[in-house]
Design a protein around this motif. Structure first.
Motif, PDB file in Angstrom:
ATOM      1  N   MET A  71       0.817  -1.210   0.000  1.00 30.61           N
ATOM      2  CA  MET A  71       0.000   0.000   0.000  1.00 30.61           C
ATOM      3  C   MET A  71       0.858   1.270   0.000  1.00 30.61           C
ATOM      4  SD  MET A  71      -3.033  -0.353  -0.513  1.00 30.61           S
ATOM      5  CE  MET A  71      -2.777  -1.829  -1.430  1.00 30.61           C
ATOM      6  N   THR A  72       1.986   1.235   0.730  1.00 25.82           N
ATOM      7  CA  THR A  72       2.870   2.410   0.763  1.00 25.82           C
ATOM      8  C   THR A  72       3.346   2.734  -0.652  1.00 25.82           C
ATOM      9  OG1 THR A  72       3.632   1.534   2.856  1.00 25.82           O
ATOM     10  CG2 THR A  72       4.861   3.420   1.973  1.00 25.82           C
ATOM     11  N   ILE A  73       3.808   1.668  -1.342  1.00 23.47           N
ATOM     12  CA  ILE A  73       4.301   1.878  -2.718  1.00 23.47           C
ATOM     13  C   ILE A  73       3.160   2.389  -3.604  1.00 23.47           C
ATOM     14  CG2 ILE A  73       5.242   0.750  -4.760  1.00 23.47           C
ATOM     15  CD1 ILE A  73       6.696  -1.163  -2.887  1.00 23.47           C
ATOM     16  N   LEU A  74       1.995   1.752  -3.480  1.00 21.58           N
ATOM     17  CA  LEU A  74       0.845   2.169  -4.302  1.00 21.58           C
ATOM     18  C   LEU A  74       0.443   3.608  -3.995  1.00 21.58           C
ATOM     19  CD1 LEU A  74      -2.087  -0.341  -4.752  1.00 21.58           C
ATOM     20  CD2 LEU A  74      -0.895   1.016  -6.459  1.00 21.58           C
ATOM     21  N   ALA A  75       0.411   3.913  -2.697  1.00 18.64           N
ATOM     22  CA  ALA A  75      -0.038   5.249  -2.299  1.00 18.64           C
ATOM     23  C   ALA A  75       0.920   6.326  -2.786  1.00 18.64           C
ATOM     24  CB  ALA A  75      -0.207   5.314  -0.789  1.00 18.64           C
ATOM     25  N   VAL A  76       2.255   6.072  -2.632  1.00 21.00           N
ATOM     26  CA  VAL A  76       3.186   7.120  -3.095  1.00 21.00           C
ATOM     27  C   VAL A  76       3.152   7.247  -4.615  1.00 21.00           C
ATOM     28  CG1 VAL A  76       4.781   7.279  -1.141  1.00 21.00           C
ATOM     29  CG2 VAL A  76       5.177   5.556  -2.890  1.00 21.00           C
ATOM     30  N   THR A  77       2.943   6.102  -5.303  1.00 22.64           N
ATOM     31  CA  THR A  77       2.838   6.182  -6.766  1.00 22.64           C
ATOM     32  C   THR A  77       1.573   6.949  -7.148  1.00 22.64           C
ATOM     33  OG1 THR A  77       3.877   4.027  -6.839  1.00 22.64           O
ATOM     34  CG2 THR A  77       2.957   4.824  -8.897  1.00 22.64           C
ATOM     35  N   ALA A  78       0.461   6.603  -6.457  1.00 22.83           N
ATOM     36  CA  ALA A  78      -0.799   7.295  -6.752  1.00 22.83           C
ATOM     37  C   ALA A  78      -0.663   8.778  -6.447  1.00 22.83           C
ATOM     38  CB  ALA A  78      -1.925   6.690  -5.931  1.00 22.83           C
ATOM     39  N   TRP A  79       0.048   9.082  -5.357  1.00 27.72           N
ATOM     40  CA  TRP A  79       0.239  10.469  -4.926  1.00 27.72           C
ATOM     41  C   TRP A  79       0.890  11.301  -6.038  1.00 27.72           C
ATOM     42  CZ3 TRP A  79       5.370  11.762  -2.402  1.00 27.72           C
ATOM     43  CH2 TRP A  79       5.425  13.104  -2.030  1.00 27.72           C
ATOM     44  N   LYS A  80       1.778  10.642  -6.790  1.00 28.07           N
ATOM     45  CA  LYS A  80       2.476  11.354  -7.869  1.00 28.07           C
ATOM     46  C   LYS A  80       1.832  11.095  -9.236  1.00 28.07           C
ATOM     47  CE  LYS A  80       5.379  13.831  -6.212  1.00 28.07           C
ATOM     48  NZ  LYS A  80       5.490  15.206  -6.658  1.00 28.07           N
ATOM     49  N   ALA A  81       1.453   9.811  -9.459  1.00 27.75           N
ATOM     50  CA  ALA A  81       0.985   9.460 -10.811  1.00 27.75           C
ATOM     51  C   ALA A  81      -0.400  10.021 -11.123  1.00 27.75           C
ATOM     52  CB  ALA A  81       0.992   7.949 -10.992  1.00 27.75           C
ATOM     53  N   LEU A  82      -1.289  10.017 -10.133  1.00 28.62           N
ATOM     54  CA  LEU A  82      -2.640  10.512 -10.427  1.00 28.62           C
ATOM     55  C   LEU A  82      -2.645  11.985 -10.843  1.00 28.62           C
ATOM     56  CD1 LEU A  82      -5.090   8.743  -7.959  1.00 28.62           C
ATOM     57  CD2 LEU A  82      -4.869   8.437 -10.411  1.00 28.62           C
ATOM     58  N   PRO A  83      -1.975  12.864 -10.074  1.00 22.51           N
ATOM     59  CA  PRO A  83      -1.937  14.256 -10.549  1.00 22.51           C
ATOM     60  C   PRO A  83      -1.283  14.377 -11.927  1.00 22.51           C
ATOM     61  CG  PRO A  83      -1.104  14.113  -8.308  1.00 22.51           C
ATOM     62  CD  PRO A  83      -1.307  12.712  -8.778  1.00 22.51           C
ATOM     63  N   ALA A  84      -0.271  13.504 -12.186  1.00 22.48           N
ATOM     64  CA  ALA A  84       0.398  13.585 -13.497  1.00 22.48           C
ATOM     65  C   ALA A  84      -0.575  13.188 -14.603  1.00 22.48           C
ATOM     66  CB  ALA A  84       1.626  12.686 -13.512  1.00 22.48           C
ATOM     67  N   ILE A  85      -1.388  12.128 -14.349  1.00 23.39           N
ATOM     68  CA  ILE A  85      -2.381  11.716 -15.358  1.00 23.39           C
ATOM     69  C   ILE A  85      -3.412  12.839 -15.532  1.00 23.39           C
ATOM     70  CG2 ILE A  85      -4.198  10.031 -15.901  1.00 23.39           C
ATOM     71  CD1 ILE A  85      -2.489   7.952 -14.437  1.00 23.39           C
ATOM     72  N   ASN A  86      -3.788  13.443 -14.433  1.00 26.10           N
ATOM     73  CA  ASN A  86      -4.713  14.588 -14.511  1.00 26.10           C
ATOM     74  C   ASN A  86      -4.133  15.693 -15.378  1.00 26.10           C
ATOM     75  OD1 ASN A  86      -6.657  13.560 -12.874  1.00 26.10           O
ATOM     76  ND2 ASN A  86      -5.751  14.375 -11.006  1.00 26.10           N
ATOM     77  N   ARG A  87      -2.846  15.964 -15.152  1.00 22.46           N
ATOM     78  CA  ARG A  87      -2.204  17.032 -15.940  1.00 22.46           C
ATOM     79  C   ARG A  87      -2.194  16.663 -17.420  1.00 22.46           C
ATOM     80  NH1 ARG A  87       1.172  17.634 -11.347  1.00 22.46           N
ATOM     81  NH2 ARG A  87       2.691  16.154 -12.151  1.00 22.46           N
ATOM     82  N   ILE A  88      -1.964  15.367 -17.695  1.00 22.20           N
ATOM     83  CA  ILE A  88      -1.964  14.938 -19.110  1.00 22.20           C
ATOM     84  C   ILE A  88      -3.343  15.229 -19.711  1.00 22.20           C
ATOM     85  CG2 ILE A  88      -1.811  12.953 -20.676  1.00 22.20           C
ATOM     86  CD1 ILE A  88       0.173  11.710 -18.653  1.00 22.20           C
ATOM     87  N   LEU A  89      -4.390  14.792 -18.992  1.00 27.18           N
ATOM     88  CA  LEU A  89      -5.748  14.990 -19.527  1.00 27.18           C
ATOM     89  C   LEU A  89      -6.082  16.470 -19.669  1.00 27.18           C
ATOM     90  CD1 LEU A  89      -7.890  12.236 -17.810  1.00 27.18           C
ATOM     91  CD2 LEU A  89      -7.020  12.299 -20.119  1.00 27.18           C
ATOM     92  N   ARG A  90      -5.702  17.250 -18.658  1.00 29.05           N
ATOM     93  CA  ARG A  90      -6.007  18.687 -18.688  1.00 29.05           C
ATOM     94  C   ARG A  90      -5.317  19.357 -19.885  1.00 29.05           C
ATOM     95  NH1 ARG A  90      -6.782  22.581 -14.097  1.00 29.05           N
ATOM     96  NH2 ARG A  90      -6.719  20.790 -12.733  1.00 29.05           N
ATOM     97  N   ASN A  91      -4.060  18.940 -20.125  1.00 26.40           N
ATOM     98  CA  ASN A  91      -3.329  19.560 -21.232  1.00 26.40           C
ATOM     99  C   ASN A  91      -3.809  19.057 -22.586  1.00 26.40           C
ATOM    100  OD1 ASN A  91      -1.354  21.525 -20.199  1.00 26.40           O
ATOM    101  ND2 ASN A  91      -0.769  19.800 -18.925  1.00 26.40           N
ATOM    102  N   VAL A  92      -4.257  17.781 -22.613  1.00 23.64           N
ATOM    103  CA  VAL A  92      -4.829  17.267 -23.866  1.00 23.64           C
ATOM    104  C   VAL A  92      -6.080  18.086 -24.187  1.00 23.64           C
ATOM    105  CG1 VAL A  92      -6.047  15.304 -24.886  1.00 23.64           C
ATOM    106  CG2 VAL A  92      -3.890  14.939 -23.719  1.00 23.64           C
ATOM    107  N   THR A  93      -6.875  18.381 -23.148  1.00 26.48           N
ATOM    108  CA  THR A  93      -8.082  19.197 -23.329  1.00 26.48           C
ATOM    109  C   THR A  93      -7.697  20.567 -23.880  1.00 26.48           C
ATOM    110  OG1 THR A  93      -8.838  18.150 -21.307  1.00 26.48           O
ATOM    111  CG2 THR A  93     -10.160  19.970 -22.119  1.00 26.48           C
ATOM    112  N   LYS A  94      -6.662  21.138 -23.282  1.00 22.72           N
ATOM    113  CA  LYS A  94      -6.216  22.471 -23.689  1.00 22.72           C
ATOM    114  C   LYS A  94      -5.768  22.467 -25.161  1.00 22.72           C
ATOM    115  CE  LYS A  94      -3.747  26.071 -21.285  1.00 22.72           C
ATOM    116  NZ  LYS A  94      -2.759  26.354 -20.266  1.00 22.72           N
TER     117      LYS A  94
END
Ligand code: ADP
Length: 604
Positions: free
Chosen positions: A308-331
């Motif tokens: 869970m620690t590994i998953l959580a730290v990855t999610a902590w970084k990867a989810l915002p990064a995926i969000n940024r990808i989607l937001r910029n694709v929208t832009k």
């Protein structure tokens, strides 16, 4: 760029990339290198956070782990690390890595932004240079508000297109490297994460894509209409007020501004929506994984905590990064219709490359005469011949008047004479040398043009006379001399700061006669060989007209003068008169004879 092309990000990216300067391309590759290094460091930093957390939770188990043993063997220490050393050591490594990756990230982020705005400036320069150098004929067929829009929309090449593309690439790199690392450590869980998050992101993107396209085109169209209406109303304020159409114009604005505001609202929502959906999916996924491991796989709580620690730290970084990808694709998607407009203008400019090439410019000397030989002229958007088989000459030093009914082609003839328009067929020669692309610039420098409604801009009188010359480079003596030649002595005496007084929009309002004098002084500033007055006195009262007329004739004999005038009395002092009817020369001859015949015909 065609419509089909705009639908593809890759083609749009290639379109922009292929137009970058070599320096920018080199910088971009450096930037990619920096992005990759940052992504690796980011993953290492994440690993160090997970490692530090494990050391804090269970130091004894970590001292016995293969990772610590490898480090020990590497530093050659025979002694076993103490718990304190392990915690402090792993903490120090974590802080060091975070410091390093954040410094690199800050540098990369700065360059991504810098790159975006630098591109905007670059394409902005191509557009303004191109627009100004494109033939006058092209400008006649364009809407000025559209060109101003195109200049404002350069952000859709930089900050709203290329910059988000770089951000997308940056974040894809980060997510990819993180997921590969996660896969190495936890293959099964990472497979679930990759598949679920990947599919959700794709699904979200597919659904909102059509929505974005429709909204983006709508937004662009509303903006075009609004800008047109606004510039029409502000530029034509006198007519708007006179015809009491204030309400009509403000209603037109509101009709489009309100739906545009709704479009912007939907656009904001569309860029926020993926963030919300992905966050919900991400945390549901973490809970779902705990459920699988605890209930179905029957794993120990210690194992589950570590994973869970590994998953959580990855999610902590990867989810915002995926969000940024989607937001910029929208832009990026949102900017495609604007990019298509920009691309259209840039391609027009590229197609007219010969007008941008200054190397062809040849000097020109005017000693003898200007000759029109069978000149035909047609406007691009008008099928009829405005000037038809015109042949005549003007001798150096001659004062020529041009008469003819409204619409006969007088102004068009003058635009050809000064080199603003090119003949559709036939040739104009200066002492036998054809006026073409190579000689036109020299000829424009040798001609001074005084229009009916001069353009007086918000600046000092000196800036208006020396039109377009840098403030520091204005030759004040020359400005004063031109003002005197334009009979402006009295006017200068009345001004608070002489030629440094502010005139125009936010300065002293000039009367029609004063504006004409400024225009004459402006035409004189570059010491022209030929002065052209296009209905320069038509909008003036009798007294001002006579005064300006006197000024005009004070140049007689010193310069070649071409005068278009509505009132025939203005032309009595001309050496010769050119009488134009329906685009053809009816007669050319001595002023007194032609004017007499013209008057007789007019009264008949
Ligand atoms: P004049 O100066 O004698 O009044 P112009 O040279 O302004 O005449 O116009 C001559 C003809 O050319 C008119 O019929 C006018 O409609 C047409 N014309 C002028 N400017 C344009 C333009 N930009 N595009 C198309 N037709 C034009």
């Amino acid at each position: 760029m065609q419509d089909k092309q705009t639908n593809s990000y890759l083609k749009s990216f290639k379109w922009v990339y292929s137009r970058l300067q070599p320096l920018r391309i080199r910088q971009m590759w450096f930037l990619f290198f920096g992005m990759t290094a940052t992504a690796f460091l980011e993953t290492l930093a994440l690993g160090s956070v997970a490692f530090f957390a494990s050391c804090m939770t269970d130091p004894n188990a970590m001292i016995a782990s293969k990772y610590v043993k490898t480090v020990q063997a590497f530093v050659g220490g025979a002694q076993v690390f103490s718990r304190k050393e392990l915690i402090l050591g792993s903490g120090g490594i974590m802080v060091g890595l975070i410091l390093l990756k954040n410094s690199l990230r800050a540098t990369v982020t700065y360059w991504i932004y810098r790159f975006g705005v630098a591109m905007e400036a670059y394409f902005g320069r191509i557009l303004i240079e191109g627009f100004l150098k494109l033939p006058y004929q092209w400008h006649l067929s364009m809407n000025s508000a559209d060109l101003i829009n195109a200049l404002h929309w350069r952000t859709y090449l930089g900050r709203n297109f290329f910059q988000p593309c770089l951000k997308i690439f940056n974040n894809i790199l980060m997510v990819a490297i993180m997921l590969v690392a996660l896969f190495i450590v936890q293959p099964l869980i990472s497979m679930i994460v990759i598949v679920v998050i990947g599919l959700s992101a794709l699904f979200i993107y597919k659904i909102i894509r059509t929505w974005i396209d429709a909204v983006a085109s709508k937004g662009r169209n509303y903006q075009i209409i609004i800008n047109k209406e606004v510039s029409m109303a502000i530029q034509g304020i006198k007519d708007v007020k006179n015809s009491r159409k204030e309400r009509v114009f403000s209603a037109k604005f509101t009709q489009k501004a309100e739906p545009l505001a709704r479009v912007f609202g939907v656009q904001e929502l569309l860029s926020e929506l993926p963030v919300l959906i992905l966050e919900t999916i991400g945390f549901s996924l973490i809970f779902f994984s705990i459920f699988i491991m605890l209930v179905l796989m029957n794993q120990s709580t210690a194992y589950v905590t570590g994973t869970m620690t590994i998953l959580a730290v990855t999610a902590w970084k990867a989810l915002p990064a995926i969000n940024r990808i989607l937001r910029n694709v929208t832009k990026v998607r949102h900017s495609l219709p604007y990019l298509a407009t920009e691309a259209m203008y840039i391609e027009i400019i590229e197609d007219h490359a010969r007008y941008l090439d200054e190397s062809e410019t040849k000097p020109l000397i005017f000693r003898n005469k200007i000759v029109f030989s069978t000149v035909v002229f047609q406007y691009q958007n008008n099928d009829s011949k405005i000037l038809d088989q015109m042949s005549f000459s003007i001798k150096k030093g001659e004062t020529v008047g041009i008469i003819g009914k409204s619409g006969a082609g007088k102004s068009t003839l003058v635009d050809l004479l000064i080199g603003l328009l090119e003949p559709t067929s036939g040739v104009i020669c200066i002492d036998g040398i054809p006026l073409d692309q190579s000689t036109r610039k020299a000829w424009l420098d040798m001609t001074g043009y005084v229009p009916q409604s001069p353009f007086i801009y918000d600046g000092t009188l000196a800036e208006n006379v020396a039109f377009g010359v840098e403030k520091d480079l204005i030759d004040s003596e020359r400005v004063l001399e031109c003002c005197r030649m334009a009979s402006m002595d009295d006017f200068l005496d009345d001004l608070p700061d002489s030629i440094e007084s502010k005139v125009g929009e936010r300065g002293i309002k000039l009367s029609g006669g004063q504006q004409q004098r400024v225009a004459i002084a402006r035409a004189l500033y570059n010491e022209p060989e030929v002065m052209i007055f296009d209905e320069a006195t038509s909008s003036l009262d009798d007294r001002s007209e006579r005064a300006i007329q006197e000024t005009i004739y004070s140049f007689k004999g010193k310069q070649t003068l071409v005068i278009i005038a509505h009132r025939l009395s203005t032309l009595e002092q001309c050496d010769s008169i050119l009488w134009i009817e329906k685009g053809k020369i009816k007669r050319k001859g001595r002023a007194d004879e032609i004017l007499m015949d013209y008057r007789q015909k007019a009264s008949a």
